[in-house]
Write a protein that holds these residues in place. Structure first.
Motif, mmCIF file in Angstrom:
data_model
loop_
_atom_site.group_PDB
_atom_site.id
_atom_site.type_symbol
_atom_site.label_atom_id
_atom_site.label_comp_id
_atom_site.label_asym_id
_atom_site.label_seq_id
_atom_site.Cartn_x
_atom_site.Cartn_y
_atom_site.Cartn_z
ATOM 1 N N LEU A 144 38.123 46.948 42.824
ATOM 2 C CA LEU A 144 38.309 45.632 42.223
ATOM 3 C C LEU A 144 38.384 44.551 43.300
ATOM 4 C CD1 LEU A 144 39.402 43.710 39.858
ATOM 5 C CD2 LEU A 144 41.645 44.346 40.752
ATOM 6 N N LEU A 145 39.030 44.847 44.421
ATOM 7 C CA LEU A 145 39.166 43.861 45.490
ATOM 8 C C LEU A 145 37.801 43.404 45.984
ATOM 9 C CD1 LEU A 145 42.073 45.452 47.562
ATOM 10 C CD2 LEU A 145 42.205 43.643 45.838
ATOM 11 N N VAL A 147 36.057 41.099 43.015
ATOM 12 C CA VAL A 147 36.565 39.735 42.836
ATOM 13 C C VAL A 147 36.439 38.895 44.101
ATOM 14 C CG1 VAL A 147 38.153 40.471 41.031
ATOM 15 C CG2 VAL A 147 38.943 40.385 43.408
ATOM 16 N N VAL A 205 41.823 37.646 48.278
ATOM 17 C CA VAL A 205 42.760 37.606 47.156
ATOM 18 C C VAL A 205 44.042 36.869 47.530
ATOM 19 C CG1 VAL A 205 44.258 39.043 45.726
ATOM 20 C CG2 VAL A 205 41.849 39.634 45.981
ATOM 21 N N SER A 229 39.730 34.206 45.402
ATOM 22 C CA SER A 229 38.941 35.189 44.666
ATOM 23 C C SER A 229 38.768 34.769 43.216
ATOM 24 C CB SER A 229 39.623 36.556 44.711
ATOM 25 O OG SER A 229 40.778 36.543 43.900
ATOM 26 N N ILE A 272 39.795 36.601 40.802
ATOM 27 C CA ILE A 272 40.682 37.506 40.073
ATOM 28 C C ILE A 272 41.401 36.786 38.929
ATOM 29 C CG2 ILE A 272 42.772 37.158 41.427
ATOM 30 C CD1 ILE A 272 43.106 40.222 41.401
ATOM 31 N N ASP A 273 41.475 35.442 38.998
ATOM 32 C CA ASP A 273 42.154 34.716 37.937
ATOM 33 C C ASP A 273 41.203 34.278 36.830
ATOM 34 O OD1 ASP A 273 40.817 32.992 39.580
ATOM 35 O OD2 ASP A 273 42.326 31.396 39.474
ATOM 36 N N GLY A 280 37.413 38.615 35.993
ATOM 37 C CA GLY A 280 38.235 39.264 37.009
ATOM 38 C C GLY A 280 39.388 40.020 36.392
ATOM 39 N N ARG A 281 40.011 39.403 35.371
ATOM 40 C CA ARG A 281 41.090 40.086 34.659
ATOM 41 C C ARG A 281 40.557 41.312 33.910
ATOM 42 N NH1 ARG A 281 42.339 34.753 33.370
ATOM 43 N NH2 ARG A 281 41.686 35.032 31.198
ATOM 44 N N LEU A 288 40.217 44.084 36.309
ATOM 45 C CA LEU A 288 41.526 44.649 36.652
ATOM 46 C C LEU A 288 42.027 45.556 35.538
ATOM 47 C CD1 LEU A 288 43.839 44.837 38.599
ATOM 48 C CD2 LEU A 288 44.775 42.725 37.667
ATOM 49 N N LEU A 308 48.405 38.886 38.933
ATOM 50 C CA LEU A 308 47.314 39.844 39.095
ATOM 51 C C LEU A 308 47.434 40.679 40.372
ATOM 52 C CD1 LEU A 308 44.511 37.501 37.776
ATOM 53 C CD2 LEU A 308 45.863 39.179 36.536
ATOM 54 N N TRP A 346 47.716 44.751 40.497
ATOM 55 C CA TRP A 346 46.962 45.664 41.364
ATOM 56 C C TRP A 346 47.917 46.581 42.129
ATOM 57 C CZ3 TRP A 346 47.645 46.158 46.590
ATOM 58 C CH2 TRP A 346 46.822 47.112 47.199
#
Length: 586
Positions: free
Chosen positions: A320-321, A324, A378, A383, A385-386, A390-391, A394, A446, A450
């Motif tokens: 995932l890292l 994102v 991140v 990133s 991730i938000d 991205g969610r 995750l 988030l 992780w």
């Protein structure tokens, strides 16, 4: 917002803050951060380490070759059973021999003793990832990246196998860590500009750091030949082209360093060249290395894109890292840390995608760089991730936490009609942690989500590797065969001949003297047993049993089928059925 929803939100905020306080406490001290990473690594790497039998084919071959070094006293040439093993240099075999010697087992060492260098190497990978992460992005980056490697599926596999790759990766990280240090210092003004390769002034990097680079290169050569050089050289060439300057390498002190590297690798190379009359290099370089570039060895060929598809599974749960981080890389391309990491990852990745032979562990040396890259992006908040996708990624990653324990329980019941309490407890713990991670995702915490999913890998590995894998006896044929041979023979050191199952695990567990031959040879072998079957045992494929029995009957010899062993040969994926036979007692 209802009172209940508000209370739940407060709880997630409190949990997020608590996790943040723990991370801050750990990163306030290198000692605490390193201790936490070692603990996490061992919790992830040791399940099944002592209980999983020898795994075919590579692990059994390495362990058996090391065992034969001790049996023969020849620590220069490398042999597996009756054949020379001219694939890699002697470094990993020497480490395995050292493990067997230091633990006091010697040639009687169980397989886990031969795995100790891999466990050490994998743990070093976690710690060295922290070091490089600190160098490039600070302690929080180092802690996050180190934890990602501790939880990494592929590194966990290599930690449990007595072969080269975990320790090789540690050597690569030492070399890359030194390069990262030089590159960052050159960009920060701590080292004077230089267009040559001679260190200048009082700002030169300490000699021990340069020597560590060259010692790692020498050790890497002794472990797996030129593979370390491929990663190091591609990184150096890429950065030198981008910077249009080679001066940042000056502190490496190449004249002294090359002597150190040669002092480590050259003596054995000269010795093996003399002993084998050059045959080792013809096979190891000409066939094993260059052949893999142009031809898919041992049915391991795959098209380009193989590693790019596989990384989402082998780097789980932290792939995932990477996902994102990708959208932010272009905007961060001028950052020296990002530039170094991309120079480490991209050229090597492209090269391995172009190679004809592909195995999952080939790109493992890039995973620490991916972990550090993702952690930097991140933690900077750059990133994706938000974002909604991205969610979603995750959530998908967290969902995967329960797949391995469930799959393990299903496999155990399918093959053995059994259940494992440990596997069930591990699954329950993984589900609880996954639920917590889901809650953190909903609350948009988030990074904390992780972190919890990475911690969930501890019960996942205990459930799968300790609670399931050793108990699936169907796939562990060699231990059952070794036990059957011991029970069939009435002496401590029986002579054994097998007509099938020429696997490394069988040789390792039954003994180096085991012979592999035809059914006709098995007839002669048992017929010549003048001790009436007390010390000769034949392992005969089920399809040859009648032929062996009839052949011995024609010679007036009665035989007994002392045991029957069936199962799945994981070396070739085929079901096998063999009989353990001996002469009947008079």
């Amino acid at each position: 917002m209802s009172v209940t929803s508000a209370n739940m939100t407060d709880r997630w905020i409190g949990l997020h803050a608590w996790l943040g306080d723990i991370a801050a406490w750990l990163t306030a001290s290198h000692a605490r951060a390193l201790a936490a990473l070692v603990a996490l690594a061992l919790l992830c790497f040791t399940p099944g380490f002592f209980s999983i039998p020898p795994v075919d084919r590579d692990e059994g071959r390495y362990a058996q070759a090391s065992k034969q070094m001790m049996e023969t006293g020849d620590y220069v040439d490398i042999w597996f059973h009756d054949d020379p093993r001219h694939k890699q240099p002697a470094g990993i075999y020497w480490m395995q021999v050292a493990s067997a010697t230091v633990t006091g087992y010697g040639t009687d060492a169980p397989i886990w003793v031969y795995r100790l260098p891999s466990l050490l190497g994998a743990t070093l990978v976690v710690l060295l990832t922290y070091w490089i992460g600190v160098t490039l992005g600070g302690r929080s980056v180092g802690l996050m990246a180190g934890a990602a490697m501790a939880a990494c599926v592929l590194l966990g596999v290599e930690a449990r196998l007595a072969k080269t790759d975990a320790m090789l990766n540690a050597m690569i990280l030492i070399a890359q860590g030194v390069l990262a240090t030089l590159y960052v210092r050159a960009g920060s003004g701590r080292a004077p500009p230089s267009r040559g390769l001679t260190p200048t002034g009082d700002h030169a990097v300490p000699l021990w750091l340069a020597l560590a680079f060259w010692a790692a290169c020498g050790a890497g050569i002794m472990i797996k030949g030129p593979i370390l050089a491929l990663f190091v050289v591609l990184t150096i060439v890429t950065l030198t082209i981008l910077e249009r300057d080679i001066g940042w390498l000056a502190p490496l002190r190449p004249l002294i360093g090359l002597l150190v590297m040669l002092a480590i690798a050259l003596p054995w190379m000269v010795a093996i060249g003399i002993v084998t009359d050059g045959a080792f290099f013809a096979k190891a370089v000409g066939w094993n290395v260059m052949g893999k570039v142009v031809d898919g060895h041992q049915s391991h060929g795959a098209p380009p894109g193989y590693f790019s598809g596989l990384v989402w599974f082998t780097f789980w749960p932290s792939a995932l890292l990477l996902a994102v981080s990708l959208p932010a890389l272009w905007s961060l391309r001028k950052d020296r840390a990002i530039r170094f990491l991309l120079a480490w990852i991209v050229p090597a990745w492209i090269a391995f995608e172009m190679f004809a032979t592909k195995l999952p562990h080939y790109v493992l040396p890039t995973y620490p760089a991916i972990a550090i890259l993702g952690a930097i992006v991140v933690l900077r908040g750059a990133s994706a991730i938000d974002r909604a996708w991205g969610r979603a990624l995750l959530i998908l990653s967290i969902s995967g936490v329960i797949i391995a324990p469930v799959a393990g329980l299903v496999a155990l019941y399918y093959f053995e009609a059994a259940v494992s309490v440990l596997a069930i407890l591990g699954l329950v713990a993984a589900i609880i942690l996954a639920a917590i991670a889901f809650g953190l995702v909903r609350a948009r915490h988030l990074v904390a989500a992780w972190a919890v999913s990475a911690l969930a890998m501890v019960p996942v590995y205990w459930s799968f590797y300790q609670g399931v894998v050793p108990k699936v006896e169907t796939i562990w044929i060699a231990p059952r065969l070794a036990e059957a041979v011991t029970e069939a023979a009435a002496c401590d050191d029986p002579q054994v001949l097998a007509t099938d199952l020429e696997e490394a695990s069988v040789i390792f567990l039954i003994g180096t003297d085991i012979r592999f031959d035809t059914a006709g040879a098995a007839v002669e072998f048992l017929a010549e047993d003048t001790d009436a079957g007390t010390c000769s045992v034949a392992i005969v494929a089920r399809g040859h049993v009648d032929a062996v029995r009839n052949g011995l009957s024609e010679r007036g010899v009665d035989v007994t089928e002392a045991a029957s062993v069936t199962g799945l040969n994981i070396g070739n994926g085929r079901m096998i059925d063999v009989a353990v036979m001996r002469r009947s007692a008079p």
